[in-house]
Design a protein around this motif. Structure first.
Motif, PDB file in Angstrom:
ATOM      1  N   HIS A  84      34.537  49.526  43.362  1.00 32.95           N
ATOM      2  CA  HIS A  84      35.227  48.327  43.819  1.00 32.95           C
ATOM      3  C   HIS A  84      34.333  47.129  43.563  1.00 32.95           C
ATOM      4  O   HIS A  84      33.182  47.107  43.961  1.00 32.95           O
ATOM      5  N   TRP A  85      34.874  46.139  42.866  1.00 35.18           N
ATOM      6  CA  TRP A  85      34.152  44.905  42.621  1.00 35.18           C
ATOM      7  C   TRP A  85      34.857  43.781  43.347  1.00 35.18           C
ATOM      8  O   TRP A  85      36.078  43.755  43.436  1.00 35.18           O
ATOM      9  N   THR A  86      34.071  42.855  43.834  1.00 42.61           N
ATOM     10  CA  THR A  86      34.676  41.701  44.469  1.00 42.61           C
ATOM     11  C   THR A  86      35.266  40.796  43.400  1.00 42.61           C
ATOM     12  O   THR A  86      34.872  40.841  42.246  1.00 42.61           O
ATOM     13  N   ASN A  87      36.181  39.955  43.784  1.00 46.35           N
ATOM     14  CA  ASN A  87      36.855  39.079  42.849  1.00 46.35           C
ATOM     15  C   ASN A  87      36.107  37.751  42.748  1.00 46.35           C
ATOM     16  O   ASN A  87      36.631  36.691  43.029  1.00 46.35           O
TER      17      ASN A  87
ATOM     18  N   ASN B   9      33.463  35.137  40.379  1.00 47.49           N
ATOM     19  CA  ASN B   9      33.188  34.798  38.990  1.00 47.49           C
ATOM     20  C   ASN B   9      31.976  35.571  38.488  1.00 47.49           C
ATOM     21  O   ASN B   9      30.934  35.583  39.128  1.00 47.49           O
TER      22      ASN B   9
ATOM     23  N   GLN C  74      31.657  38.808  38.150  1.00 44.82           N
ATOM     24  CA  GLN C  74      31.506  40.152  38.702  1.00 44.82           C
ATOM     25  C   GLN C  74      32.356  41.192  37.963  1.00 44.82           C
ATOM     26  O   GLN C  74      32.284  42.359  38.280  1.00 44.82           O
ATOM     27  N   ASN C  75      33.144  40.767  37.012  1.00 44.23           N
ATOM     28  CA  ASN C  75      34.016  41.706  36.323  1.00 44.23           C
ATOM     29  C   ASN C  75      33.504  42.075  34.937  1.00 44.23           C
ATOM     30  O   ASN C  75      34.218  42.683  34.147  1.00 44.23           O
ATOM     31  N   ILE C  76      32.262  41.723  34.609  1.00 46.48           N
ATOM     32  CA  ILE C  76      31.670  42.075  33.327  1.00 46.48           C
ATOM     33  C   ILE C  76      30.336  42.770  33.565  1.00 46.48           C
ATOM     34  O   ILE C  76      29.673  42.527  34.574  1.00 46.48           O
TER      35      ILE C  76
END
Length: 77
Positions: free
Chosen positions: A29-32, A34, A36-38
């Motif tokens: 689970h990643w937080t939303n 900036n 954090q999705n890479i």
């Protein structure tokens, strides 16, 4: 198959799963936030630029290096 049967089964299926808790799709689970999705950091811009140029440059140069090597092995250089 007629449309009434399809719609009837859809309602039954929907009522059967009303109380079911949906399962998570992944173990992580990643937080939303900036960045954090890479899988790499974008905080250090010069290091990011060197990494991107190195990664893309290697991919672009590889066919040319392979062609040179094949010609070199064949004695055509």
């Amino acid at each position: 198959m007629n449309a009434a049967a399809v719609f009837a089964r859809t309602g039954i299926r929907a009522r059967a799963t009303m109380g079911a808790t949906p399962m998570r799709s992944g173990a992580y689970h990643w937080t939303n936030d900036n960045g954090q999705n890479i899988p790499f950091s974008t905080k250090n811009k010069p290091a990011l630029a060197v990494g991107v140029v190195g990664f893309l440059g290697l991919g672009f140069a590889l066919p040319f290096v392979a062609t040179y090597w094949q010609h070199y092995k064949a004695g055509r250089l």
